[in-house]
Design a protein around this motif. Structure first.
Motif, PDB file in Angstrom:
ATOM      1  N   PHE A 198       5.120  -8.461  22.698  1.00 31.80           N
ATOM      2  CA  PHE A 198       3.895  -8.142  21.967  1.00 31.80           C
ATOM      3  C   PHE A 198       3.991  -6.689  21.533  1.00 31.80           C
ATOM      4  CE2 PHE A 198      -0.173  -5.833  22.392  1.00 31.80           C
ATOM      5  CZ  PHE A 198      -0.840  -6.366  21.295  1.00 31.80           C
ATOM      6  N   THR A 199       3.630  -6.412  20.293  1.00 29.49           N
ATOM      7  CA  THR A 199       3.670  -5.025  19.841  1.00 29.49           C
ATOM      8  C   THR A 199       2.652  -4.771  18.745  1.00 29.49           C
ATOM      9  OG1 THR A 199       5.169  -3.223  19.198  1.00 29.49           O
ATOM     10  CG2 THR A 199       5.395  -5.289  17.997  1.00 29.49           C
ATOM     11  N   ARG A 200       2.236  -3.517  18.672  1.00 32.27           N
ATOM     12  CA  ARG A 200       1.397  -3.008  17.592  1.00 32.27           C
ATOM     13  C   ARG A 200       2.170  -1.894  16.903  1.00 32.27           C
ATOM     14  NH1 ARG A 200      -3.059  -1.416  21.855  1.00 32.27           N
ATOM     15  NH2 ARG A 200      -1.083  -0.731  22.744  1.00 32.27           N
ATOM     16  N   ALA A 201       1.796  -1.579  15.687  1.00 35.25           N
ATOM     17  CA  ALA A 201       2.513  -0.536  14.944  1.00 35.25           C
ATOM     18  C   ALA A 201       2.528   0.770  15.721  1.00 35.25           C
ATOM     19  CB  ALA A 201       1.877  -0.340  13.573  1.00 35.25           C
ATOM     20  N   GLU A 202       1.412   1.106  16.394  1.00 36.85           N
ATOM     21  CA  GLU A 202       1.340   2.376  17.112  1.00 36.85           C
ATOM     22  C   GLU A 202       2.245   2.406  18.342  1.00 36.85           C
ATOM     23  OE1 GLU A 202      -2.646   0.255  18.132  1.00 36.85           O
ATOM     24  OE2 GLU A 202      -1.209   0.340  16.469  1.00 36.85           O
ATOM     25  N   ASP A 203       2.645   1.214  18.835  1.00 36.62           N
ATOM     26  CA  ASP A 203       3.530   1.183  19.998  1.00 36.62           C
ATOM     27  C   ASP A 203       4.915   1.729  19.679  1.00 36.62           C
ATOM     28  OD1 ASP A 203       1.664   0.084  21.704  1.00 36.62           O
ATOM     29  OD2 ASP A 203       2.185  -1.971  21.172  1.00 36.62           O
ATOM     30  N   ILE A 207       2.683  -9.947  17.056  1.00 39.50           N
ATOM     31  CA  ILE A 207       2.749  -8.677  16.338  1.00 39.50           C
ATOM     32  C   ILE A 207       1.407  -8.404  15.672  1.00 39.50           C
ATOM     33  CG2 ILE A 207       4.008  -7.342  14.615  1.00 39.50           C
ATOM     34  CD1 ILE A 207       6.326  -9.349  14.906  1.00 39.50           C
ATOM     35  N   ASP A 208       0.867  -7.218  15.937  1.00 33.44           N
ATOM     36  CA  ASP A 208      -0.434  -6.839  15.393  1.00 33.44           C
ATOM     37  C   ASP A 208      -0.275  -5.856  14.244  1.00 33.44           C
ATOM     38  OD1 ASP A 208      -3.155  -6.655  15.083  1.00 33.44           O
ATOM     39  OD2 ASP A 208      -3.472  -5.307  16.772  1.00 33.44           O
ATOM     40  N   GLU A 209      -0.608  -6.304  13.047  1.00 35.30           N
ATOM     41  CA  GLU A 209      -0.630  -5.494  11.825  1.00 35.30           C
ATOM     42  C   GLU A 209       0.658  -4.685  11.605  1.00 35.30           C
ATOM     43  OE1 GLU A 209      -4.263  -3.317  11.355  1.00 35.30           O
ATOM     44  OE2 GLU A 209      -5.512  -5.048  11.840  1.00 35.30           O
ATOM     45  N   PRO A 210       1.793  -5.355  11.461  1.00 37.70           N
ATOM     46  CA  PRO A 210       3.054  -4.638  11.230  1.00 37.70           C
ATOM     47  C   PRO A 210       3.068  -3.861   9.924  1.00 37.70           C
ATOM     48  CG  PRO A 210       3.330  -6.986  10.820  1.00 37.70           C
ATOM     49  CD  PRO A 210       1.991  -6.816  11.455  1.00 37.70           C
ATOM     50  N   GLU A 211       2.237  -4.262   8.969  1.00 35.11           N
ATOM     51  CA  GLU A 211       2.240  -3.585   7.664  1.00 35.11           C
ATOM     52  C   GLU A 211       1.786  -2.140   7.750  1.00 35.11           C
ATOM     53  OE1 GLU A 211      -1.823  -5.604   8.014  1.00 35.11           O
ATOM     54  OE2 GLU A 211       0.256  -6.091   8.495  1.00 35.11           O
ATOM     55  N   ALA A 212       1.141  -1.776   8.865  1.00 39.41           N
ATOM     56  CA  ALA A 212       0.668  -0.401   9.016  1.00 39.41           C
ATOM     57  C   ALA A 212       1.808   0.602   8.979  1.00 39.41           C
ATOM     58  CB  ALA A 212      -0.120  -0.244  10.315  1.00 39.41           C
ATOM     59  N   ALA A 213       3.011   0.163   9.315  1.00 37.93           N
ATOM     60  CA  ALA A 213       4.155   1.072   9.353  1.00 37.93           C
ATOM     61  C   ALA A 213       5.234   0.712   8.339  1.00 37.93           C
ATOM     62  CB  ALA A 213       4.769   1.073  10.758  1.00 37.93           C
ATOM     63  N   LEU A 214       4.965  -0.276   7.496  1.00 36.71           N
ATOM     64  CA  LEU A 214       6.019  -0.766   6.607  1.00 36.71           C
ATOM     65  C   LEU A 214       5.606  -0.670   5.142  1.00 36.71           C
ATOM     66  CD1 LEU A 214       7.042  -4.017   8.557  1.00 36.71           C
ATOM     67  CD2 LEU A 214       8.268  -1.829   8.533  1.00 36.71           C
ATOM     68  N   SER A 215       6.504  -0.148   4.324  1.00 34.90           N
ATOM     69  CA  SER A 215       6.290  -0.146   2.877  1.00 34.90           C
ATOM     70  C   SER A 215       6.399  -1.586   2.370  1.00 34.90           C
ATOM     71  CB  SER A 215       7.367   0.710   2.194  1.00 34.90           C
ATOM     72  OG  SER A 215       8.635   0.081   2.328  1.00 34.90           O
ATOM     73  N   PRO A 216       5.935  -1.870   1.140  1.00 38.04           N
ATOM     74  CA  PRO A 216       6.084  -3.229   0.608  1.00 38.04           C
ATOM     75  C   PRO A 216       7.523  -3.738   0.655  1.00 38.04           C
ATOM     76  CG  PRO A 216       4.558  -1.993  -0.750  1.00 38.04           C
ATOM     77  CD  PRO A 216       5.121  -1.021   0.259  1.00 38.04           C
ATOM     78  N   GLN A 217       8.498  -2.879   0.331  1.00 38.19           N
ATOM     79  CA  GLN A 217       9.891  -3.307   0.361  1.00 38.19           C
ATOM     80  C   GLN A 217      10.316  -3.690   1.762  1.00 38.19           C
ATOM     81  OE1 GLN A 217      12.057  -3.787  -2.296  1.00 38.19           O
ATOM     82  NE2 GLN A 217      13.260  -4.756  -0.666  1.00 38.19           N
TER      83      GLN A 217
END
Length: 263
Positions: free
Chosen positions: A97-102, A180-190
Motif C-alpha cells: 500500500f502506498t501514497r504519493a507522499e510515502d 495505491i492512493d492518488e499516484p497522479e500527485a507525483a506523476l506527469s501525464p507522460q
C-alpha cells in the motif's frame, strides 16, 4: 485475482470518524470483477479512507512510509479495517500500500541504508591491519550494489515523478495486491502513461491486482478496469466516459476559453 469482495461485518454505534461517513453507513459488499479497480469521487467522499482500511485488513506492507499499524494518523483506517470482511480468492501478503507522499519516506530510508553501509566500509578501511581488504568489503559492496541496481544511487537527485515511477517499476514485480492512493500527485501525464503500461504488463504476466484511488482521467482509462464511483454516500460501478473526471476534462480541452471566462 486476490481479493474477490470487501464488506462490512457490522457498523459500530458511534458517530466517530470514519463511521460517521455516509459511505461507511451505506456500505454494502463491494465485488471486484477486474484485476484493476479504481475508486473515484470527490475529496472527502471516503475513497482514501476505504483504501487504507482495505490495506490494513489485508495486511499488505506499507511501501516507503510508516506502517499502518504504527502510524498515529491511521487510527481511522485501523478502526474501519477491523470491521471489514474480505473474501479472498488467492490470499497473499505480497504487494504493498502506498501514497504519493510515502515516496519521500522511501527515498530517505534508501539513502539512510546506503549511508550506513558506507560508514561501515569506511570503519573497516580505517582499522584494517592486514589480509585481503577486498574480501572483507565484499558483503557490503554486494549489498550496496543490490540497492543501487534496483533503485539507483541518485534516487534523491531525480525529479519526484521520475523517482516515483522507478519506485513502482522496482516494487511491482510479481503477483500481489497493490493498493495505491492518488499516484497522479507525483506523476506527469507522460509518466502516468508509463504507469499504465506497467500495470497492464503486470496484470497480463503475473496476474497482479490493483486497487487505485485516483482523480486522473488518464490513469482510469485502463481498458477493462472496474471503476467504482463514490457519490452521495454510495459506491457503484460507472462507465469511464460517464465519470465527471472524463466529462469535465474533455469539455475543458475542447473549449478552455469558456471555462476560463467563468472563473
Amino acid at each position: 485475482m486476490i481479493i474477490q469482495s470487501v464488506g462490512l461485518r457490522n457498523l459500530p454505534e458511534t458517530e466517530a470518524f470514519p463511521f460517521n461517513l455516509d459511505l461507511i453507513k451505506n456500505l454494502e459488499t463491494i465485488k471486484f470483477s477486474s484485476n484493476v479497480t479504481f475508486l473515484v469521487g470527490e475529496n472527502g467522499s471516503g475513497k482514501s479512507t476505504l483504501l487504507e482500511a482495505i490495506a490494513y485488513a489485508s495486511r499488505v506492507p506499507t511501501a516507503g512510509g510508516i506502517s499502518i499499524e504504527d502510524d498515529p494518523l491511521m487510527e481511522a483506517a485501523r478502526s474501519l479495517g477491523n470491521m471489514l470482511s474480505i473474501r479472498y480468492q488467492d490470499r497473499t501478503s505480497a504487494g504493498f500500500f502506498t501514497r504519493a507522499e510515502d515516496f519521500i519516506g522511501f527515498v530517505k530510508n534508501i539513502l539512510r541504508n546506503l549511508a550506513e553501509i558506507d560508514t561501515e566500509m569506511q570503519e573497516i578501511k580505517d582499522t584494517w591491519n592486514g589480509g585481503d581488504l577486498n574480501l572483507a568489503l565484499k558483503p557490503f559492496l554486494g549489498e550496496r550494489k543490490a540497492i543501487t541496481d534496483r533503485y539507483s544511487e541518485n534516487l534523491d537527485a531525480m525529479s519526484h515523478g521520475e523517482g516515483f515511477l522507478k519506485f513502482f517499476m522496482a516494487r511491482i514485480t510479481g503477483k500481489g495486491l497493490y493498493l495505491i492512493d492518488e499516484p497522479e500527485a507525483a506523476l506527469s501525464p507522460q509518466r502516468q502513461l508509463s504507469l499504465i503500461s506497467l500495470i497492464l504488463e503486470k496484470v497480463k504476466t503475473v496476474d497482479a491486482q490493483f486497487i487505485i484511488a485516483t482523480h486522473s482521467p488518464l490513469i482510469m482509462a485502463i481498458p477493462n478496469a472496474n471503476i467504482l464511483e463514490i457519490k452521495e454516500g454510495k459506491i457503484s460501478p460507472i462507465a469511464y466516459k460517464d465519470t465527471e473526471h472524463y466529462k469535465l476534462t474533455r469539455s475543458f480541452l475542447d473549449n478552455p476559453e469558456v471555462f476560463l471566462r467563468e472563473l
